[in-house]
Design a protein around this motif. Structure first.
Motif, PDB file in Angstrom:
ATOM      1  N   VAL A 177       8.430  -9.478  25.726  1.00 44.49           N
ATOM      2  CA  VAL A 177       8.285 -10.503  24.698  1.00 44.49           C
ATOM      3  C   VAL A 177       8.929 -11.799  25.181  1.00 44.49           C
ATOM      4  N   ALA A 178       8.207 -12.908  25.063  1.00 41.41           N
ATOM      5  CA  ALA A 178       8.733 -14.229  25.410  1.00 41.41           C
ATOM      6  C   ALA A 178       9.042 -14.994  24.131  1.00 41.41           C
ATOM      7  N   VAL A 179      10.292 -15.401  23.957  1.00 40.70           N
ATOM      8  CA  VAL A 179      10.731 -16.129  22.759  1.00 40.70           C
ATOM      9  C   VAL A 179      10.969 -17.586  23.139  1.00 40.70           C
ATOM     10  N   ALA A 180      10.182 -18.482  22.556  1.00 32.41           N
ATOM     11  CA  ALA A 180      10.285 -19.912  22.834  1.00 32.41           C
ATOM     12  C   ALA A 180      11.089 -20.586  21.735  1.00 32.41           C
ATOM     13  N   GLY A 181      12.381 -20.787  21.976  1.00 33.06           N
ATOM     14  CA  GLY A 181      13.251 -21.430  20.992  1.00 33.06           C
ATOM     15  C   GLY A 181      14.334 -20.498  20.513  1.00 33.06           C
ATOM     16  N   LEU A 182      15.593 -20.911  20.702  1.00 34.51           N
ATOM     17  CA  LEU A 182      16.727 -20.068  20.319  1.00 34.51           C
ATOM     18  C   LEU A 182      17.625 -20.785  19.310  1.00 34.51           C
ATOM     19  N   GLY A 183      16.987 -21.405  18.329  1.00 34.35           N
ATOM     20  CA  GLY A 183      17.742 -21.929  17.193  1.00 34.35           C
ATOM     21  C   GLY A 183      18.197 -20.781  16.308  1.00 34.35           C
ATOM     22  N   ARG A 184      18.553 -21.090  15.074  1.00 32.76           N
ATOM     23  CA  ARG A 184      19.080 -20.034  14.196  1.00 32.76           C
ATOM     24  C   ARG A 184      18.077 -18.904  13.996  1.00 32.76           C
ATOM     25  N   ALA A 194      12.003  -6.047  26.174  1.00 33.05           N
ATOM     26  CA  ALA A 194      12.438  -6.781  27.368  1.00 33.05           C
ATOM     27  C   ALA A 194      12.109  -8.253  27.150  1.00 33.05           C
ATOM     28  N   LEU A 195      13.120  -9.104  27.122  1.00 33.85           N
ATOM     29  CA  LEU A 195      12.954 -10.480  26.676  1.00 33.85           C
ATOM     30  C   LEU A 195      12.925 -11.484  27.824  1.00 33.85           C
ATOM     31  N   THR A 196      12.062 -12.478  27.662  1.00 36.12           N
ATOM     32  CA  THR A 196      12.114 -13.725  28.408  1.00 36.12           C
ATOM     33  C   THR A 196      12.315 -14.810  27.359  1.00 36.12           C
ATOM     34  N   VAL A 197      13.284 -15.698  27.549  1.00 41.86           N
ATOM     35  CA  VAL A 197      13.629 -16.669  26.508  1.00 41.86           C
ATOM     36  C   VAL A 197      13.782 -18.053  27.107  1.00 41.86           C
ATOM     37  N   THR A 198      13.741 -19.055  26.221  1.00 39.01           N
ATOM     38  CA  THR A 198      14.006 -20.428  26.634  1.00 39.01           C
ATOM     39  C   THR A 198      14.368 -21.264  25.428  1.00 39.01           C
ATOM     40  N   ASP A 199      14.918 -22.447  25.710  1.00 35.64           N
ATOM     41  CA  ASP A 199      15.217 -23.444  24.680  1.00 35.64           C
ATOM     42  C   ASP A 199      15.384 -24.777  25.395  1.00 35.64           C
ATOM     43  N   ILE A 200      15.091 -25.868  24.690  1.00 38.81           N
ATOM     44  CA  ILE A 200      15.281 -27.181  25.305  1.00 38.81           C
ATOM     45  C   ILE A 200      16.757 -27.509  25.477  1.00 38.81           C
ATOM     46  N   ASP A 201      17.623 -26.795  24.750  1.00 36.38           N
ATOM     47  CA  ASP A 201      19.067 -26.961  24.888  1.00 36.38           C
ATOM     48  C   ASP A 201      19.565 -25.965  25.938  1.00 36.38           C
ATOM     49  N   PRO A 202      19.982 -26.439  27.110  1.00 41.38           N
ATOM     50  CA  PRO A 202      20.406 -25.495  28.159  1.00 41.38           C
ATOM     51  C   PRO A 202      21.622 -24.665  27.778  1.00 41.38           C
ATOM     52  N   ASP A 203      22.415 -25.120  26.807  1.00 36.22           N
ATOM     53  CA  ASP A 203      23.566 -24.337  26.365  1.00 36.22           C
ATOM     54  C   ASP A 203      23.153 -23.024  25.720  1.00 36.22           C
ATOM     55  N   TRP A 263      15.682 -15.992  31.743  1.00 40.30           N
ATOM     56  CA  TRP A 263      15.580 -17.375  31.276  1.00 40.30           C
ATOM     57  C   TRP A 263      14.390 -18.039  31.955  1.00 40.30           C
ATOM     58  N   ALA A 264      13.564 -18.731  31.171  1.00 40.07           N
ATOM     59  CA  ALA A 264      12.409 -19.438  31.720  1.00 40.07           C
ATOM     60  C   ALA A 264      12.522 -20.922  31.394  1.00 40.07           C
ATOM     61  N   ALA A 265      11.870 -21.753  32.184  1.00 37.73           N
ATOM     62  CA  ALA A 265      11.798 -23.177  31.864  1.00 37.73           C
ATOM     63  C   ALA A 265      10.959 -23.360  30.599  1.00 37.73           C
ATOM     64  N   PRO A 266      11.350 -24.285  29.718  1.00 41.65           N
ATOM     65  CA  PRO A 266      10.600 -24.458  28.461  1.00 41.65           C
ATOM     66  C   PRO A 266       9.105 -24.676  28.663  1.00 41.65           C
ATOM     67  N   GLU A 267       8.735 -25.420  29.709  1.00 36.23           N
ATOM     68  CA  GLU A 267       7.321 -25.716  29.921  1.00 36.23           C
ATOM     69  C   GLU A 267       6.538 -24.530  30.481  1.00 36.23           C
ATOM     70  N   LYS A 268       7.235 -23.461  30.856  1.00 33.04           N
ATOM     71  CA  LYS A 268       6.580 -22.287  31.440  1.00 33.04           C
ATOM     72  C   LYS A 268       6.474 -21.106  30.474  1.00 33.04           C
ATOM     73  N   ILE A 269       7.195 -21.154  29.371  1.00 27.13           N
ATOM     74  CA  ILE A 269       7.363 -19.964  28.540  1.00 27.13           C
ATOM     75  C   ILE A 269       6.048 -19.482  27.934  1.00 27.13           C
ATOM     76  N   VAL A 284       6.319 -15.413  21.378  1.00 32.19           N
ATOM     77  CA  VAL A 284       6.892 -15.705  20.057  1.00 32.19           C
ATOM     78  C   VAL A 284       7.293 -17.177  19.991  1.00 32.19           C
ATOM     79  N   PRO A 285       6.466 -18.064  19.397  1.00 29.39           N
ATOM     80  CA  PRO A 285       6.887 -19.456  19.188  1.00 29.39           C
ATOM     81  C   PRO A 285       7.935 -19.522  18.076  1.00 29.39           C
ATOM     82  N   ALA A 286       9.118 -20.055  18.410  1.00 31.69           N
ATOM     83  CA  ALA A 286      10.203 -20.070  17.428  1.00 31.69           C
ATOM     84  C   ALA A 286      10.910 -21.419  17.396  1.00 31.69           C
ATOM     85  N   ALA A 287      10.207 -22.485  17.796  1.00 29.14           N
ATOM     86  CA  ALA A 287      10.794 -23.824  17.759  1.00 29.14           C
ATOM     87  C   ALA A 287       9.885 -24.720  16.917  1.00 29.14           C
TER      88      ALA A 287
END
Length: 361
Positions: free
Chosen positions: A172-179, A194-203, A215-221, A230-233
């Motif tokens: 599963v790829a999760v795009a966005g790690l906000g709340r 098994a997760l692949t994740v990203t967020d525009i905030d590198p923290d 971890w994936a680059a936001p433009e690749k997720i 999973v779009p989450a942003a």
């Protein structure tokens, strides 16, 4: 042609900022929807957001079978500005004034740029608000319930694609790690995905490390080679190009307004990629909040409504398959049917009584 019942645009007397409240429908009951404080190039872009999001809220409640209509509030912040604490409070009171003037036709909750504490400030002026902090008698942060509802939708899709609702072993790829995105990623990790994740905030990379995710680059997720994306942003991520680049079997997530253009839903269907409409997958938070604060249900009853998203998605996928439709078409027809049944012969809303189990003192 404007399909909304009311659209109110006022310059806040304190903040001098444009406050936009769009009430799309009250056919099923008083409208509800979040307050978005966001930066726009022009206030009319905020108006477009309010019109689109309020319409989606009507569909969200109609598909969920709840006695509420759709609305939305947007305050258009100029680019490059951030209100200080005093002006932020002024903005919230300006919003409260507009909502109070509607006489109960609409209640607001949190959205992008706002949270439970902001709802408490609005509640100083009008009672037509939800998701106030729990210690003030509200339902608190809606993000865990939004995540739970999206997880329920994912279970239904997993059952359809893989014969089991369990996400264990699924990629599963999760795009966005906000709340919401982070809460959903934790649910998926606990299930054994098994997760692949990203967020525009590198923290946010620390969240991925905590979950053992790639971890994936936001433009690749979106183009990740996974079972489910999973779009989450923020929205507007699915267009002709991104749909062509997808290498998954399903797109299911809590982000609102995922489609950049309506044709993207049909492009997904043509490619055989299951897309659960965002207004279905993202409904858990608002379902829980209005159930507790506006419909006066117990916490257990509200949780049952959120978990029922799994059954809703099951039914939509069954309907879509039997009719040769996309899930988006099936959901749209269901919403229109329920709204039509709730309107009088001239197309006007008729008074709604909640079902017996929803009548509380």
């Amino acid at each position: 042609m404007l399909e909304h019942e009311q659209v109110v645009i006022r310059t806040g007397r304190r903040s001098r900022l444009p406050v936009i409240v769009a009430v799309h429908s009250t056919a099923l009951g008083p409208a509800a929807g979040g307050l978005r404080l966001w930066h726009y190039r022009d206030w009319r872009d905020g108006l477009d957001d309010a019109l689109r999001l309020s319409s989606a809220m009507t569909s969200k409640f109609a598909v969920a079978g709840l006695p509420s209509g759709g609305g939305k509030t947007v305050v258009a912040l100029p680019q490059g500005t951030k209100p200080d604490a005093a002006r932020h409070r002024d903005v919230l009171h300006d919003v409260a004034d507009v909502i109070a003037s509607l006489g109960g036709a609409y209640a607001t909750g949190p959205d992008v740029g706002t949270g439970p504490d902001d709802m408490a400030v609005i509640g100083e002026i009008t009672p037509h608000v939800f998701c106030r902090p729990a210690h003030q008698g509200g339902s608190g942060d809606s993000s865990p319930h939004t995540a739970q509802g999206a997880f329920a939708a994912l279970r239904a899709v997993s059952r359809r694609l893989y014969g089991t609702p369990s996400l264990a072993g699924r990629t599963v790829a999760v795009a966005g790690l906000g709340r919401v995105g982070a809460a959903l990623a934790r649910l998926l990790a606990a299930e054994g995905a098994a997760l692949t994740v990203t967020d525009i905030d590198p923290d946010k990379r620390t969240i991925g490390e905590e979950l053992g995710a790639v971890w994936a680059a936001p433009e690749k997720i979106l183009g990740a080679d996974v079972d489910i994306v999973v779009p989450a942003a923020l929205g507007s991520v699915l267009d002709r190009q991104t749909v062509a680049d997808l290498r998954c079997r399903a797109v299911v997530g809590p982000a609102n307004n995922q489609l950049a253009t309506p044709e993207a839903a049909e492009l997904l269907h043509e490619r055989g990629i299951v897309w659960v409409p965002d207004y279905v997958a993202s409904a858990g938070g608002v379902i829980h909040a209005v159930s507790v604060e506006l419909h006066r249900l117990t916490a257990d009853e509200a949780r049952a409504r959120v978990d029922a998203i799994e059954r809703t998605v099951d039914d939509l996928l069954d309907t879509a398959r039997s009719r040769g439709q996309s899930p988006a078409q099936a959901a749209g027809e269901l919403a229109r049917r329920r709204l039509g049944a709730a309107s009088g012969p001239a197309g006007r809303p008729v008074a709604q009584r909640p079902p017996a189990q929803e009548q509380h003192a």
